[in-house]
Design an enzyme around this catalytic site. Structure first.
Site, PDB file in Angstrom:
ATOM      1  N   ASP A  67       0.951  -1.067   0.054  1.00  0.00           N
ATOM      2  CA  ASP A  67      -0.073  -0.043  -0.045  1.00  0.00           C
ATOM      3  C   ASP A  67       0.879   1.179  -0.096  1.00  0.00           C
ATOM      4  O   ASP A  67       2.135   1.162   0.028  1.00  0.00           O
ATOM      5  CB  ASP A  67      -1.159  -0.086   1.337  1.00  0.00           C
ATOM      6  CG  ASP A  67      -0.251  -0.533   2.450  1.00  0.00           C
ATOM      7  OD1 ASP A  67       0.948  -0.575   2.570  1.00  0.00           O
ATOM      8  OD2 ASP A  67      -1.225  -0.778   3.540  1.00  0.00           O
ATOM      9  N   GLU A 143      -9.767  -1.895   5.254  1.00  0.00           N
ATOM     10  CA  GLU A 143     -10.403  -1.593   6.392  1.00  0.00           C
ATOM     11  C   GLU A 143     -11.715  -2.339   6.625  1.00  0.00           C
ATOM     12  O   GLU A 143     -12.049  -2.898   5.578  1.00  0.00           O
ATOM     13  CB  GLU A 143     -10.903   0.140   6.376  1.00  0.00           C
ATOM     14  CG  GLU A 143      -9.660   1.095   6.168  1.00  0.00           C
ATOM     15  CD  GLU A 143      -8.966   1.118   7.619  1.00  0.00           C
ATOM     16  OE1 GLU A 143      -9.153   0.193   8.593  1.00  0.00           O
ATOM     17  OE2 GLU A 143      -8.404   2.117   7.767  1.00  0.00           O
TER      18      GLU A 143
HETATM   19  C1  GLP Z   1      -0.577   0.110   8.767  1.00  0.00           C
HETATM   20  C2  GLP Z   1      -0.290  -0.509   7.321  1.00  0.00           C
HETATM   21  C3  GLP Z   1      -0.583  -2.006   7.552  1.00  0.00           C
HETATM   22  C4  GLP Z   1       0.226  -2.622   8.732  1.00  0.00           C
HETATM   23  C5  GLP Z   1      -0.787  -2.065   9.833  1.00  0.00           C
HETATM   24  C6  GLP Z   1      -0.398  -2.365  11.347  1.00  0.00           C
HETATM   25  O1  GLP Z   1      -1.500   1.096   8.394  1.00  0.00           O
HETATM   26  N1  GLP Z   1      -0.901  -0.083   6.362  1.00  0.00           N
HETATM   27  O2  GLP Z   1       0.203  -2.595   6.329  1.00  0.00           O
HETATM   28  O3  GLP Z   1       0.219  -3.876   8.774  1.00  0.00           O
HETATM   29  O4  GLP Z   1      -1.201  -0.633   9.658  1.00  0.00           O
HETATM   30  O5  GLP Z   1       0.728  -1.532  11.486  1.00  0.00           O
HETATM   31  P1  GLP Z   1       1.829  -1.622  12.758  1.00  0.00           P
HETATM   32  O6  GLP Z   1       2.824  -2.639  12.342  1.00  0.00           O
HETATM   33  O7  GLP Z   1       2.440  -0.347  12.799  1.00  0.00           O
HETATM   34  O8  GLP Z   1       0.988  -1.702  14.013  1.00  0.00           O
END
Ligand code: GLP
Length: 245
Positions: A67, A143
């Site tokens: 993404d 989401e």
């Molecule tokens: C983000 C990313 C995801 C990620 C998730 C968890 O927004 N778009 O790909 O896996 O949220 O993030 P984190 O690893 O910082 O908890």
């Protein structure tokens, strides 16, 4: 889904790196699906250390990222492209031609989505997809309520996701409201998936993933439909007080 229980974040990162390195050594032309966020940072650090110590090569490896924020160009310090350069690509011998990340600054975003799915297909699909999980169960930036048959598309970020990611920005208002993400169907096409889960703030999501039903209201639940998913989760994420009776 196979579950590998580990002690802590460090052990999760080591284990994940070990799995990825084995795959790269056995298939030097592998297509890796990569994730951003705090969770995989340690894993990438181990890949870098291993590359420096053992010369594991990424010369023929291809990568596809999940993404990107809309409106942030590649050089923006908060773009995922920048994150990937800093946390991995600048420190290994990958050919930058083989790196694919959605362009959040594209003038025609619909076309960007279409061509991203085309690129993945041209690569023959993702061999190993690394995933993190959002507290609300999002994978990539899919989401809750994202249709399971979605391909790469544009999403409006949930307020809770913007809040969780605000730690990287100067002000909450600077967190982009939209992103471009590989869809759930695009993710599920991966031949193998490695989900990394660490910390108590993920315990509720982990609990729901393990014991909840498959539903679009909890995107990660779709992983139960895939036949080759490994979860590496640490003790805090598998918090015993949350385990259902
Ligand atoms: C983000 C990313 C995801 C990620 C998730 C968890 O927004 N778009 O790909 O896996 O949220 O993030 P984190 O690893 O910082 O908890």
């Amino acid at each position: 889904m196979n579950l590998i229980k580990v002690e802590n974040y460090e052990e999760m990162s080591q284990k994940a790196a070990e799995i990825i390195i084995n795959k790269v050594v056995n298939n030097p032309k592998i297509t890796l699906g990569l994730a951003t966020g705090g969770t995989p940072e340690g894993t990438y650090q181990h890949l870098i250390e291993n590359h420096q110590k053992n010369q594991t090569t990424y010369q023929h490896v291809k990568t596809v990222n999940l993404d990107e924020y809309i409106g942030l160009g590649a050089t923006d310090p908060n773009s995922y492209r920048h994150y990937m350069n800093e946390h991995l690509f600048n420190h290994i011998d990958i050919d930058f031609e083989n790196i694919h990340i959605p362009n959040g600054a594209a003038t025609n975003l619909q076309e960007e989505c279409r061509s991203y799915d085309y690129v993945i297909d041209q690569l023959g699909g993702v061999d190993l997809q690394i995933l993190g999980i959002g507290r609300n169960g999002h994978i990539g930036f899919n989401e809750p309520q994202t249709p399971f048959n979605s391909k790469t598309h544009i999403v409006e970020l949930a307020p809770s996701t913007r809040k969780a990611n605000a730690r990287y920005f100067n002000r909450f208002d600077n967190v982009p409201t939209h992103a471009i993400t590989m869809g759930i169907a695009s993710i599920l096409k991966s031949k193998e998936i490695l989900l990394l889960v660490s910390g108590e703030d993920k315990a509720e999501a982990m609990q729901r993933l393990q014991h909840g039903e498959i539903s679009e209201s909890f995107p990660a639940s779709v992983l139960k439909k895939h036949n080759n998913v490994t979860i590496i989760a640490d003790k805090k994420a598998i918090s015993s007080c949350l385990v259902s009776p």
